[in-house]
Design a protein around this motif. Structure first.
Motif, PDB file in Angstrom:
ATOM      1  N   PRO A  37      28.384  57.214  41.924  1.00 46.79           N
ATOM      2  CA  PRO A  37      27.449  55.551  41.990  1.00 46.79           C
ATOM      3  C   PRO A  37      27.572  54.489  42.326  1.00 46.79           C
ATOM      4  O   PRO A  37      26.670  53.652  42.357  1.00 46.79           O
ATOM      5  CB  PRO A  37      26.148  55.686  40.219  1.00 46.79           C
ATOM      6  CG  PRO A  37      27.820  56.224  39.424  1.00 46.79           C
ATOM      7  CD  PRO A  37      29.106  57.375  39.908  1.00 46.79           C
ATOM      8  N   ARG A  38      29.102  54.284  41.874  1.00 41.53           N
ATOM      9  CA  ARG A  38      29.560  52.889  41.979  1.00 41.53           C
ATOM     10  C   ARG A  38      29.338  51.875  43.548  1.00 41.53           C
ATOM     11  O   ARG A  38      29.042  51.164  44.072  1.00 41.53           O
ATOM     12  CB  ARG A  38      31.079  53.130  41.519  1.00 41.53           C
ATOM     13  CG  ARG A  38      31.696  51.911  41.066  1.00 41.53           C
ATOM     14  CD  ARG A  38      32.904  52.172  40.957  1.00 41.53           C
ATOM     15  NE  ARG A  38      34.160  51.336  41.450  1.00 41.53           N
ATOM     16  CZ  ARG A  38      34.391  51.912  42.642  1.00 41.53           C
ATOM     17  NH1 ARG A  38      34.170  53.255  42.860  1.00 41.53           N
ATOM     18  NH2 ARG A  38      35.336  51.834  43.355  1.00 41.53           N
ATOM     19  N   PHE A  39      29.800  52.923  45.066  1.00 37.55           N
ATOM     20  CA  PHE A  39      30.067  52.460  46.241  1.00 37.55           C
ATOM     21  C   PHE A  39      29.605  52.768  46.604  1.00 37.55           C
ATOM     22  O   PHE A  39      30.811  54.653  47.249  1.00 37.55           O
ATOM     23  CB  PHE A  39      31.536  51.777  45.997  1.00 37.55           C
ATOM     24  CG  PHE A  39      31.972  51.857  47.300  1.00 37.55           C
ATOM     25  CD1 PHE A  39      30.807  50.609  47.783  1.00 37.55           C
ATOM     26  CD2 PHE A  39      33.229  52.479  48.202  1.00 37.55           C
ATOM     27  CE1 PHE A  39      31.417  50.379  49.217  1.00 37.55           C
ATOM     28  CE2 PHE A  39      33.125  51.597  49.810  1.00 37.55           C
ATOM     29  CZ  PHE A  39      32.737  50.288  50.151  1.00 37.55           C
ATOM     30  N   VAL A  40      28.564  52.574  48.066  1.00 33.13           N
ATOM     31  CA  VAL A  40      28.932  53.644  48.640  1.00 33.13           C
ATOM     32  C   VAL A  40      28.999  53.461  50.259  1.00 33.13           C
ATOM     33  O   VAL A  40      28.596  52.395  50.803  1.00 33.13           O
ATOM     34  CB  VAL A  40      27.399  53.895  48.396  1.00 33.13           C
ATOM     35  CG1 VAL A  40      26.755  55.562  50.034  1.00 33.13           C
ATOM     36  CG2 VAL A  40      26.750  54.493  47.628  1.00 33.13           C
ATOM     37  N   SER A  65      27.624  52.673  53.561  1.00 38.47           N
ATOM     38  CA  SER A  65      26.463  52.721  54.445  1.00 38.47           C
ATOM     39  C   SER A  65      26.349  53.345  55.780  1.00 38.47           C
ATOM     40  O   SER A  65      27.525  54.032  56.622  1.00 38.47           O
ATOM     41  CB  SER A  65      25.807  50.841  54.782  1.00 38.47           C
ATOM     42  OG  SER A  65      26.240  50.501  55.660  1.00 38.47           O
TER      43      SER A  65
END
Lengths: 101, 483
Positions: free
Chosen positions: B34-37, B39
């Motif tokens: 959930p922390r870093f996506v 784009s």
């Protein structure tokens, strides 16, 4: 009256800037830059919390807007060239950034 | 984003597919992590820095063949991680704000800053001069007194050799210290081959020079005193103001190598009576390959240039100024002056946390250098009864060094620590921890836990440590000679 109006306008503008800065700061792929950007944003806004001089507030808003542009561009670059994660980013050390704001 | 749209419009089929597919991947990834996506538009172009470096067959990153005695293999089960960076004195990461300032000059604005006949030159010249002002204001100088160089090594060479050669004949003596950076010591060695006398001042146990020694070393024919501001191995801050005052009263030029000091501690060339000052870009979160030299105009310091040619930089440093790098250095200086108080407070706090954390859990740990006159971001610790190189190798998860990067390939104990009068075994057991703007509490705690664990483990294996535990004074032992 007018100062109350401007301060209310400032307030919403500042809050939205703060949120955008945190949002884009959390997009840095590099752990150290991400942590710094979030921390620096928090500390800067916190330090300026009790500022009441409208001119100074305006100057700070202007600066934050420029910083936001930098963070947007640089977090993108950080994503483009991201590498392996740091040892302390492995599961047992993972830290939730999004949950904090 | 616009990049992605551009490719779509051109109808590159494989790219189209990958762009379309990626949002789903990103969505799945976002559920798991959930922390870093990344784009979606970015993932199509994303390239790992390592991947760009790698060849067809995957190679393990190891030191080059010239680095003696190091065999690096990855820790088990941690094959896809990078170590924590704790070697800020060797170099620092480029601040994203610096890169942001540089990028226009690496892409669209490519003019030669010395071109006077068109706008390409003018716009670059304007940026280079603005950067010059930022550098000057960080050290309290005038922008006309700043010369761009390739780094602090060149700045040191230019000031030491330049001043000495200009005044050769009239004045023939140079004073420096034993703990200077290699490039200062080597410049002095070259000059002594050319017939100059060089005095190498010794330092006290705390790494500081004594003003009385300096006074005693000054001769009527002394032309230059070169003493570094912050030491790169132990972080001690020399008494610049006192040295400057003394030199000015004797009409001797004062050069200081401030590569590790600029942007980290307040420096004012006028208050400190500094005549020449070397700056490095990559030690202050700027780009590598650029530095600057401050050369005082009043009273004027005259130099013989190292490079001759087009006469750029007031004739002191011919060659086209590397505009993107100069802009980066200027931005790094601007940020440094804005952030110095914030950074310093934080670095100090982290440094205290590190030292206290290690010393509370491990005994016989000594900090090298003065207790007060030290830049907190450079922590040099000696772990008694532990071999420094073994500890370095054991701490695979942390990028550290036992001293300067220039000498990190040799297994010799550091000459700086030996100059402090450290015993060879203590010099051998030292490790330098570099803390900077981007270091986090989490990293410090990780480092403490690893250091403590490995020091304990290495000591358990050491017969010396066993003897110390039994109360035997090792320094009193008479070791048998080898037959």
């Amino acid at each position: 009256m007018s100062s109350a109006v401007t301060s209310a306008a400032h307030r919403s503008q500042v809050l939205s800037l703060y949120r955008s800065l945190l949002h884009h700061s959390s997009k840095f792929a590099a752990y150290n830059f991400r942590d710094y950007a979030i921390r620096r944003t928090r500390d800067a806004f916190h330090a300026a919390k009790s500022e009441s001089d409208p001119e100074k507030i305006q100057a700070m808003i202007h600066k934050a807007q420029k910083e936001l542009e930098v963070v947007k561009r640089q977090s993108l670059i950080s994503q483009l060239y991201s590498g392996e994660k740091l040892v302390l980013e492995t599961s047992k050390h993972q830290r939730n950034f999004i949950g904090r704001h | 984003m616009s990049f992605a749209r551009l490719t779509l419009a051109r109808g590159a089929a494989p790219m189209l597919r990958s762009v379309r597919a990626s949002p789903q991947i990103a969505r799945i990834a976002s559920m798991a992590v959930p922390r870093f996506v990344v784009s979606p538009s970015v993932s199509a172009f994303h390239t790992g820095a390592k991947r760009m470096q790698a060849t067809e067959t995957q190679v393990l990153i190891t030191p080059s063949a010239e680095s003696l005695g190091f065999e690096v293999s990855r820790a088990e089960g941690e094959s896809n991680t990078r170590p924590i960076y704790m070697d800020m004195q060797a170099t620092s990461p480029t601040d994203p704000r610096v890169l942001d300032a540089m990028l226009p000059y690496m892409t669209e604005l490519y003019g030669n800053p010395h071109s006077r006949t068109h706008s390409y030159g003018w716009e670059t010249e304007k940026a280079v001069d603005k950067a010059r002002e930022e550098i000057a204001s960080l050290i309290g100088a005038d922008s006309k007194e700043i010369v761009y160089t390739s780094g602090a090594t060149e700045s040191n060479n230019l000031s030491i050799k330049g001043v000495a050669r200009f005044y050769k004949g009239k004045k023939n003596h140079i004073i420096t210290t034993q703990t200077e950076h290699k490039c200062v010591l080597d410049s002095c060695r070259v000059l002594s081959d050319e017939g100059f006398d060089v005095t190498y001042l010794s330092v006290g146990k705390n790494g500081l020079i004594s003003m009385d020694d300096l006074k005693a070393a000054i001769r009527p024919d002394t032309v230059l005193v070169s003493i570094m501001a912050v030491n790169n191995e132990i972080g001690v801050i020399q008494p610049l103001e006192e040295i400057g005052k003394l030199c000015r009263s004797k009409k001797i030029f004062f050069h200081t190598d401030a590569a590790q000091a600029v942007g980290k501690i307040p420096i004012d060339v006028n208050k400190m009576n500094i005549d020449l000052l070397s700056i490095s870009g990559h030690k202050i979160y700027g780009p590598k390959g650029v530095g600057a030299l401050y050369v005082r105009r009043r009273p004027r310091v005259r130099l013989v240039p190292l490079l001759t040619g087009g006469g750029q930089e007031r004739g002191l440093r011919s060659g086209t100024v590397a505009a993107p790098l100069a802009v980066g250095l200027g931005e790094a200086c601007r940020i440094a002056s804005e952030e110095m108080a914030y950074d310093h407070e934080r670095v100090k706090r982290l440094s205290e946390r590190l030292v206290a954390g290690i010393q509370s859990k491990v005994s016989h740990v000594f900090r090298n250098g003065d207790e007060v006159q030290t830049y907190p971001g450079c922590v040099n610790l000696s772990f008694a009864y532990v071999e420094g190189e073994s500890l370095l190798m054991a701490l695979k998860d942390i990028a550290l060094s036992s001293g300067s990067a220039c000498t990190s390939a040799s297994l010799e104990p550091s000459y700086v620590l030996r100059a402090l009068g450290a015993e060879d075994d203590m010099a051998h057991s030292s490790i330098r921890f570099g803390i900077g703007r981007f270091t986090t509490e989490e990293e410090i705690d990780f480092v403490i836990s690893r250091v403590v664990a490995h020091v304990d483990k290495l000591r358990e294996m050491s017969p010396l440590w066993e003897m110390v535990q039994e109360g035997i004074d090792i320094s009193k032992i008479e070791w048998a000679q080898h037959a």
